[in-house]
Design a protein around this motif. Sequence first.
Motif, PDB file in Angstrom:
ATOM      1  N   PRO A  75       0.797  -1.170  -0.085  1.00  0.00           N
ATOM      2  CA  PRO A  75       0.162  -0.125   0.075  1.00  0.00           C
ATOM      3  C   PRO A  75       0.908   1.144  -0.086  1.00  0.00           C
ATOM      4  O   PRO A  75       1.936   1.286   0.424  1.00  0.00           O
ATOM      5  CB  PRO A  75      -0.707  -0.164   1.167  1.00  0.00           C
ATOM      6  N   CYS A  76       0.183   2.119  -0.486  1.00  0.00           N
ATOM      7  CA  CYS A  76       0.938   3.672  -0.674  1.00  0.00           C
ATOM      8  C   CYS A  76       0.341   4.820   0.014  1.00  0.00           C
ATOM      9  O   CYS A  76       1.093   5.363   0.724  1.00  0.00           O
ATOM     10  CB  CYS A  76       1.292   4.139  -2.296  1.00  0.00           C
ATOM     11  N   PHE A  77      -0.990   4.711  -0.026  1.00  0.00           N
ATOM     12  CA  PHE A  77      -1.574   6.122   0.656  1.00  0.00           C
ATOM     13  C   PHE A  77      -2.966   5.638   0.900  1.00  0.00           C
ATOM     14  O   PHE A  77      -3.604   4.853   0.294  1.00  0.00           O
ATOM     15  CB  PHE A  77      -1.339   7.408  -0.159  1.00  0.00           C
ATOM     16  N   SER A  78      -3.603   6.629   1.509  1.00  0.00           N
ATOM     17  CA  SER A  78      -5.015   6.589   1.641  1.00  0.00           C
ATOM     18  C   SER A  78      -5.677   5.270   2.029  1.00  0.00           C
ATOM     19  O   SER A  78      -5.106   4.863   3.177  1.00  0.00           O
ATOM     20  CB  SER A  78      -5.853   7.151   0.340  1.00  0.00           C
ATOM     21  N   ASP A  79      -6.805   4.931   1.588  1.00  0.00           N
ATOM     22  CA  ASP A  79      -7.283   3.806   2.145  1.00  0.00           C
ATOM     23  C   ASP A  79      -6.661   2.382   2.002  1.00  0.00           C
ATOM     24  O   ASP A  79      -6.836   1.254   2.307  1.00  0.00           O
ATOM     25  CB  ASP A  79      -8.859   3.430   1.921  1.00  0.00           C
ATOM     26  N   GLN A  80      -5.491   2.488   1.134  1.00  0.00           N
ATOM     27  CA  GLN A  80      -4.875   1.295   0.713  1.00  0.00           C
ATOM     28  C   GLN A  80      -4.157   0.660   1.734  1.00  0.00           C
ATOM     29  O   GLN A  80      -4.229  -0.445   1.755  1.00  0.00           O
ATOM     30  CB  GLN A  80      -3.564   1.845  -0.440  1.00  0.00           C
ATOM     31  N   LYS A  81      -3.628   1.267   3.022  1.00  0.00           N
ATOM     32  CA  LYS A  81      -3.063   0.730   4.147  1.00  0.00           C
ATOM     33  C   LYS A  81      -4.090  -0.104   4.922  1.00  0.00           C
ATOM     34  O   LYS A  81      -3.861  -1.266   5.212  1.00  0.00           O
ATOM     35  CB  LYS A  81      -2.601   1.765   4.890  1.00  0.00           C
ATOM     36  N   VAL A  82      -5.159   0.345   5.041  1.00  0.00           N
ATOM     37  CA  VAL A  82      -6.432  -0.413   5.727  1.00  0.00           C
ATOM     38  C   VAL A  82      -6.569  -1.591   4.867  1.00  0.00           C
ATOM     39  O   VAL A  82      -7.036  -2.769   5.299  1.00  0.00           O
ATOM     40  CB  VAL A  82      -7.610   0.346   5.854  1.00  0.00           C
ATOM     41  N   ASN A  83      -7.004  -1.370   3.461  1.00  0.00           N
ATOM     42  CA  ASN A  83      -7.277  -2.522   2.719  1.00  0.00           C
ATOM     43  C   ASN A  83      -6.364  -3.626   2.755  1.00  0.00           C
ATOM     44  O   ASN A  83      -6.584  -4.902   2.743  1.00  0.00           O
ATOM     45  CB  ASN A  83      -7.395  -2.082   1.180  1.00  0.00           C
ATOM     46  N   ALA A  84      -5.098  -3.232   2.601  1.00  0.00           N
ATOM     47  CA  ALA A  84      -3.775  -4.212   2.818  1.00  0.00           C
ATOM     48  C   ALA A  84      -4.042  -5.082   4.002  1.00  0.00           C
ATOM     49  O   ALA A  84      -3.704  -6.275   4.179  1.00  0.00           O
ATOM     50  CB  ALA A  84      -2.378  -3.598   2.464  1.00  0.00           C
ATOM     51  N   ARG A  85      -4.194  -4.362   5.004  1.00  0.00           N
ATOM     52  CA  ARG A  85      -4.228  -5.068   6.481  1.00  0.00           C
ATOM     53  C   ARG A  85      -5.151  -5.949   6.586  1.00  0.00           C
ATOM     54  O   ARG A  85      -5.145  -7.111   7.153  1.00  0.00           O
ATOM     55  CB  ARG A  85      -4.217  -4.164   7.533  1.00  0.00           C
TER      56      ARG A  85
END
Length: 415
Positions: free
Chosen positions: A321-331
Amino acid sequence: MNQRNNRRLVLFPVPFQGHINPMLQLAQILHNRGFSITILHTDLNLSIHPRTPTSPFAPSAMASANRRCAAPFEERLREEVSSPDGRDAPVTCLIADALFRFTWDVAERAGVRRMVLRTGESRLEDPVPEFPPLQVKDLPGINTAEPELLDQLLHDMTEGIKDSSGVILNTFEDLEEISSRNFPIGPFHKCGPSSSGSLLAEDRSCISWLDEQAPNSVVYVSFGSIATVGESEFSEIALGLADSQQPFLWVVRPGSVGGSELLEKLPSCFLEALEERGKIVKWAPQQEVLAHRAVGAFWTHNGWNSTLESISEGVPMICMPCFSDQKVNARFVSDVWGVGVHLNNGLERRKIAEAIRKLLVEKEGEEVRERAAQFKEKANSCLRQGGSSFRSLDGLANHILSSESFVFGSNKSSA
């Protein structure tokens, strides 16, 4: 296709590729349900707006769009409501991207019901303690020199959602707990055939290349239409792909790392791997790629569209993930749904190679592959008659058609 219902919907996407695609898919879904569709769009495409590696998303551009679009959008919406061209289908509802906060006031003045489309993960407003896998670093964040503008943008988006008469989500119930005023009708792209909404030319030579590969052997690498990587990261990605000894299809988007000229700087071991078992393209028909029998893993930035498309095809993910909701999605991909692995603490060629081999060939990844296959079946089941998304789509259509008795402003009290 259902019989026409003499109702027209106006759809208004934010001009980013990841926002345009689901809105066009939603348009096709609702058209198949009998609605007439009008899509309004801006002249400026923010997906090709200049960005830097440290600031892939400019809050000022989005704030400017909210300011500058309000008046012309209102003028055009009023034209659509009055149907000057003689169309007999009245505008029943405006469906706008949640990032366009100004559409609430415009819709109120025009006397049109407004719903919003959320194109990202739908749990971002929930408190972190409710989700033990989440770490503080997983919270949505964007590196920007304009933190106040970003905070205002996110605040306005949240308030705009509360003020809407309903929220349409590109997800399904087996992935998320959904509140009563939301309509999870995804995965959008699985609801029926639709034309490509890509703003970049798709290189279809990758499909014939995939046809020559063994089943579930290829790692597909793509970081979306906005995310960028630095030169050192680019080199580590290349070396990790070479060390994995697995076939790979890598999307290197123009501008994402300075373009294809960087390939000339890569070590000879990678160039040899590229010649023997790799292919690089500038852009790919992603949905078709993920559905291909040869693709066994997807290395992704975890934008919501990419994440959902991968889940829907049963393809395990390598999360970067790079930014925004991507970090939540990845987790959630790695720790909740268990359909991928997370590349923590930066990029390093050895860890990259290990992650690829784990998902594609090693026994350790069997459970991940099995869970991914189970989610594919759930994604297909929810769209069948009687499935959760099928029922939710019925509810959405009925909700829109109930607008004859809709008193504007009542949606605020029911939020």
